[in-house]
Design a protein around this motif. Sequence first.
Motif, short mmCIF file in Angstrom:
data_model
loop_
_atom_site.label_atom_id
_atom_site.label_comp_id
_atom_site.label_asym_id
_atom_site.label_seq_id
_atom_site.Cartn_x
_atom_site.Cartn_y
_atom_site.Cartn_z
N VAL A 1 0.86 -1.18 0.00
CA VAL A 1 0.00 0.00 0.00
C VAL A 1 0.90 1.23 0.00
O VAL A 1 1.88 1.30 0.73
N GLY A 2 0.55 2.21 -0.83
CA GLY A 2 1.41 3.37 -1.01
C GLY A 2 0.92 4.59 -0.27
O GLY A 2 -0.29 4.80 -0.13
N GLN A 3 1.87 5.39 0.19
CA GLN A 3 1.55 6.65 0.87
C GLN A 3 2.48 7.75 0.38
O GLN A 3 3.69 7.56 0.26
N ALA A 4 1.90 8.89 0.11
CA ALA A 4 2.64 10.11 -0.22
C ALA A 4 1.81 11.28 0.30
O ALA A 4 0.58 11.15 0.42
N PRO A 5 2.44 12.40 0.67
CA PRO A 5 3.85 12.72 0.43
C PRO A 5 4.79 11.88 1.29
O PRO A 5 4.42 11.44 2.38
N ARG A 6 5.99 11.69 0.79
CA ARG A 6 7.02 10.99 1.53
C ARG A 6 7.73 11.96 2.47
O ARG A 6 7.78 13.16 2.22
N PRO A 7 8.23 11.45 3.59
CA PRO A 7 9.00 12.33 4.48
C PRO A 7 10.25 12.86 3.79
O PRO A 7 10.78 12.24 2.88
N VAL A 8 10.69 14.03 4.24
CA VAL A 8 11.93 14.60 3.72
C VAL A 8 13.13 13.80 4.22
O VAL A 8 14.06 13.53 3.47
N GLN A 9 13.09 13.41 5.48
CA GLN A 9 14.17 12.63 6.04
C GLN A 9 14.13 11.21 5.48
O GLN A 9 13.07 10.64 5.25
N ARG A 10 15.31 10.68 5.28
CA ARG A 10 15.38 9.29 4.81
C ARG A 10 14.70 8.36 5.80
O ARG A 10 14.07 7.36 5.41
N SER A 11 14.84 8.67 7.07
CA SER A 11 14.18 7.90 8.12
C SER A 11 13.80 8.84 9.25
O SER A 11 14.68 9.42 9.89
N VAL A 12 12.50 9.05 9.46
CA VAL A 12 12.06 9.88 10.58
C VAL A 12 12.51 9.21 11.87
O VAL A 12 12.18 8.05 12.13
N PRO A 13 13.30 9.91 12.71
CA PRO A 13 13.77 9.27 13.94
C PRO A 13 12.61 8.87 14.85
O PRO A 13 11.63 9.61 14.99
N ILE A 14 12.73 7.70 15.45
CA ILE A 14 11.75 7.22 16.42
C ILE A 14 12.45 7.10 17.76
O ILE A 14 13.37 6.28 17.93
N TRP A 15 12.06 7.94 18.71
CA TRP A 15 12.62 7.92 20.05
C TRP A 15 11.60 7.26 20.97
O TRP A 15 10.42 7.62 20.97
N VAL A 16 12.04 6.30 21.76
CA VAL A 16 11.15 5.52 22.61
C VAL A 16 11.16 6.07 24.02
O VAL A 16 12.24 6.24 24.62
N GLY A 17 9.97 6.32 24.57
CA GLY A 17 9.85 6.88 25.91
C GLY A 17 9.62 5.82 26.97
O GLY A 17 9.07 4.75 26.70
N GLY A 18 10.04 6.15 28.19
CA GLY A 18 9.78 5.29 29.33
C GLY A 18 11.04 4.91 30.07
O GLY A 18 12.11 4.80 29.48
N SER A 19 10.90 4.70 31.38
CA SER A 19 12.05 4.38 32.22
C SER A 19 11.98 3.00 32.86
O SER A 19 12.84 2.65 33.67
N SER A 20 10.94 2.23 32.54
CA SER A 20 10.88 0.85 33.03
C SER A 20 11.85 -0.01 32.23
O SER A 20 12.30 0.37 31.15
N LYS A 21 12.16 -1.20 32.74
CA LYS A 21 13.04 -2.11 32.01
C LYS A 21 12.48 -2.46 30.63
O LYS A 21 13.22 -2.43 29.64
N PRO A 22 11.18 -2.79 30.50
CA PRO A 22 10.67 -3.07 29.16
C PRO A 22 10.81 -1.87 28.21
O PRO A 22 11.12 -2.04 27.03
N ALA A 23 10.59 -0.65 28.72
CA ALA A 23 10.71 0.53 27.87
C ALA A 23 12.15 0.75 27.44
O ALA A 23 12.42 1.07 26.27
N MET A 24 13.09 0.59 28.36
CA MET A 24 14.50 0.77 27.99
C MET A 24 14.96 -0.32 27.04
O MET A 24 15.75 -0.07 26.13
N ARG A 25 14.46 -1.55 27.24
CA ARG A 25 14.80 -2.63 26.32
C ARG A 25 14.25 -2.32 24.93
O ARG A 25 14.92 -2.52 23.91
N ARG A 26 13.03 -1.80 24.88
CA ARG A 26 12.41 -1.43 23.60
C ARG A 26 13.21 -0.33 22.91
O ARG A 26 13.42 -0.38 21.70
N ALA A 27 13.65 0.65 23.67
CA ALA A 27 14.46 1.73 23.09
C ALA A 27 15.75 1.18 22.50
O ALA A 27 16.16 1.56 21.39
#
Length: 300
Positions: free
Chosen positions: A164-190
């Motif tokens: 399935v296609g989507q446009a417009p495309r982002p300008v960045q090659r990869s939009v950064p994904i920052w993961v929130g949370g301070s629990s062990k599962p959240a830090m592991r996910r980050a």
Amino acid sequence: MQLPIQSQSTIFVQAWEPAAGVAELVQVTRACEVGGFAYVAVCDHVAIPAANADAMSTTWWDTVATLSYLAAVTERMRLLSHVYVLPYRHPLAVAKAWATLDRLSAGRAILGVGTGHVEGEFEALGVSFADRGRLLDEAIDAVRAALTEEFATHKGEHWEFRDVGQAPRPVQRSVPIWVGGSSKPAMRRAAERGDGWLPQGPPEGGMAAGIDFIRAHRAETRGDDPIVLGALSGPLYVGEPSWETPRCVRGAAEKIAGYLRTYADLGVDQIQVGFVSRSADELCDQIAAFAADVAPLVND
């Protein structure tokens, strides 16, 4: 800096914010850009249950709409969600919104994500609260696929789409994904899935232990892939206030810079700062004072 006005939980809202609006939000945002701040951040809640409203209030501006508006009044500064609750939404809807924001802002979007924590909000939206961690893990993968490839494919436990296609495309090659949370599962996910980590308070054992855990797990799962490590300053006041402030770190520029340098010494890459204030004007004065007098001491 996380912006005032757009979220008004009683935990952190200041007395002047409920009467403020768009003009003050833009004023503070522009002050951050002039001051050389790396980003401004907006929170995310969709609908607050009545049982939670006294503590949280119901004032939570829409994340993407707010950041899109602010993109039009800024030029350099990045635009962050802290944090966007991916389990609430279909990954394709998320990717469409954030690709569009990235295009509108000329490549300045950062997608900060989290599991969410208000059980009644999940119930209202028809989403399983118990599954929120697994939903977030899958959603990160699915959103990343849609932000990376115009015609994306994903097959998981909760969502499936193919070619399935989507446009417009982002300008960045990869939009950064920052993961929130301070629990062990959240830090592991980050460490496993994120391009950055946004703590929500100090982890068990403290920041140093949390950073060590993320770095070790990152090396195990992602090798040398870089990750942006964040910290929260808590409330600050530059100078000696003439009024009785809430609890904060206050004083001369060197004192505040010394406090913030302790995070830099741990290997933190960015610090989200906040300031106590009695008005938008005073907050902008604090931002300017920090930019002129404190930030150069921290960065050096």
